[in-house]
Motif scaffolding. Structure first.
Motif, PDB file in Angstrom:
ATOM      1  N   GLY A 133       0.768  -1.242   0.000  1.00 49.05           N
ATOM      2  CA  GLY A 133       0.000   0.000   0.000  1.00 49.05           C
ATOM      3  C   GLY A 133       0.795   1.285   0.000  1.00 49.05           C
ATOM      4  N   GLU A 134       2.129   1.209   0.130  1.00 44.81           N
ATOM      5  CA  GLU A 134       2.941   2.434   0.071  1.00 44.81           C
ATOM      6  C   GLU A 134       3.187   2.785  -1.392  1.00 44.81           C
ATOM      7  N   ASP A 135       2.551   3.835  -1.887  1.00 47.39           N
ATOM      8  CA  ASP A 135       2.658   4.116  -3.323  1.00 47.39           C
ATOM      9  C   ASP A 135       3.934   4.856  -3.694  1.00 47.39           C
ATOM     10  N   ASP A 136       4.637   5.449  -2.706  1.00 48.20           N
ATOM     11  CA  ASP A 136       5.904   6.138  -2.957  1.00 48.20           C
ATOM     12  C   ASP A 136       6.780   5.927  -1.724  1.00 48.20           C
ATOM     13  N   PRO A 137       7.280   4.713  -1.520  1.00 52.66           N
ATOM     14  CA  PRO A 137       7.951   4.358  -0.261  1.00 52.66           C
ATOM     15  C   PRO A 137       9.217   5.171  -0.012  1.00 52.66           C
ATOM     16  N   PRO A 138       9.277   5.879   1.111  1.00 47.78           N
ATOM     17  CA  PRO A 138      10.483   6.658   1.419  1.00 47.78           C
ATOM     18  C   PRO A 138      11.599   5.769   1.941  1.00 47.78           C
ATOM     19  N   CYS A 139      12.790   6.319   1.956  1.00 42.33           N
ATOM     20  CA  CYS A 139      13.961   5.609   2.476  1.00 42.33           C
ATOM     21  C   CYS A 139      13.728   5.241   3.940  1.00 42.33           C
TER      22      CYS A 139
END
Length: 239
Positions: A133-139
Motif C-alpha cells: 500500500g505504500e505508493d511512494d515508499p520513502p527511504c
C-alpha cells in the motif's frame, strides 16, 4: 576481447527494447520524458507510476536466453576480458557470467537507492512495501526519495564504472557490440575508443547502427541465433 551489450540481447527473454520498432519509447515517447531524473524527483505522480511499473517489470520474471549463455561460453574459453552492459536486468549474471567481469553502465533494477543518503536496499523489500500500500515508499533510514539503482536521463554515469568500461574498450583486440542501437553516449562512444586503440569492431544488431561503416564486420540478424553462432566461430578459431 571486450563485449558491449544493449537491450536487444534481452528481447528473446521477454524484455522489450527501447528504441527498436516495437520499443518502449518508440511506442510511448512520454515514457522517455518521465524517465528523466528531474521529473522523477519533482513529481510524486511520476514516482507513484514508476513504482507500479516496477511491480510488473518483465526483468523480474525473465530468464537468460541463448545469447546470454553464449557470452558465458566465451568467458569460460578465456576469450572475453570484460562484459560491458547497458542493461539493468542482471541476466548476464543469472546466465553465469562472473559478476566481477560485468560492468553495468546503467546500474541494476534489482536494487533500490535513496537519492539523499545513498542507502542501497534489495528491490524486493521495497516492492513488498508498494504491494502493501505504500505508493511512494520513502527511504527507511532518512525518509528520502527512493528510486531504482539505475541511471536515469539527466544523471551522469558513475565515474568508476565509466572508467572501467573505457579501460576495457581501450585494451582489447576485438570489441563486439551486441544488441545496442549505439546512439546513446557515452556507451556508444566505446566503439570509437576501441577503434582508436587499434581494435577490430564487430557489430551484432537487428537494425543498422551509426558505427556500421566503421566496423570490420556487421551481422544484421536475429541476435538469439547470430551471437551463439559468432561465439562458436570465435572459440573454434582460437583452438
Amino acid at each position: 576481447m571486450s563485449v558491449l551489450t544493449g537491450a536487444g540481447i534481452s528481447t528473446d527473454s521477454g524484455i522489450p527494447d527501447y528504441r527498436g520498432p516495437q520499443g518502449v519509447w518508440t511506442k510511448n515517447p512520454q515514457a522517455a520524458v518521465n524517465a528523466t531524473i528531474d521529473r522523477y524527483l519533482a513529481d510524486p505522480d511520476v514516482r507513484r507510476a514508476s513504482w507500479q511499473a516496477r511491480l510488473t517489470h518483465p526483468a523480474f520474471g525473465a530468464e537468460p536466453n541463448g545469447a546470454h549463455r553464449s557470452l558465458v561460453d566465451l568467458e569460460h574459453a578465456g576469450l572475453r576480458r570484460a562484459l560491458i552492459t547497458q542493461n539493468i536486468d542482471e541476466l548476464h549474471q543469472l546466465a553465469g557470467s562472473a559478476p566481477e567481469k560485468v560492468i553495468e553502465l546503467h546500474g541494476t533494477i534489482r536494487r533500490a537507492e535513496c537519492v539523499s543518503c545513498d542507502l542501497i536496499t534489495p528491490m524486493p523489500e521495497v516492492l513488498a512495501r508498494v504491494s502493501a500500500g505504500e505508493d511512494d515508499p520513502p527511504c527507511p533510514r532518512c525518509g528520502g526519495i527512493q528510486k531504482s539503482n539505475t541511471i536515469s536521463f539527466g544523471q551522469a554515469l558513475k565515474s568508476e564504472v565509466l572508467g572501467a568500461a573505457l579501460d576495457a574498450a581501450r585494451s582489447c583486440d576485438v570489441f563486439v557490440a551486441v544488441g545496442s542501437s549505439l546512439t546513446v553516449h557515452p556507451a556508444a562512444g566505446l566503439c570509437g575508443e576501441a577503434l582508436d586503440a587499434g581494435a577490430q569492431l564487430v557489430i551484432v544488431n537487428a537494425e543498422p547502427t551509426p558505427y556500421d561503416s566503421f566496423a570490420d564486420r556487421v551481422i544484421n540478424e536475429p541476435i538469439g541465433q547470430a551471437l551463439p553462432a559468432l561465439v562458436k566461430e570465435l572459440i573454434d578459431a582460437a583452438r
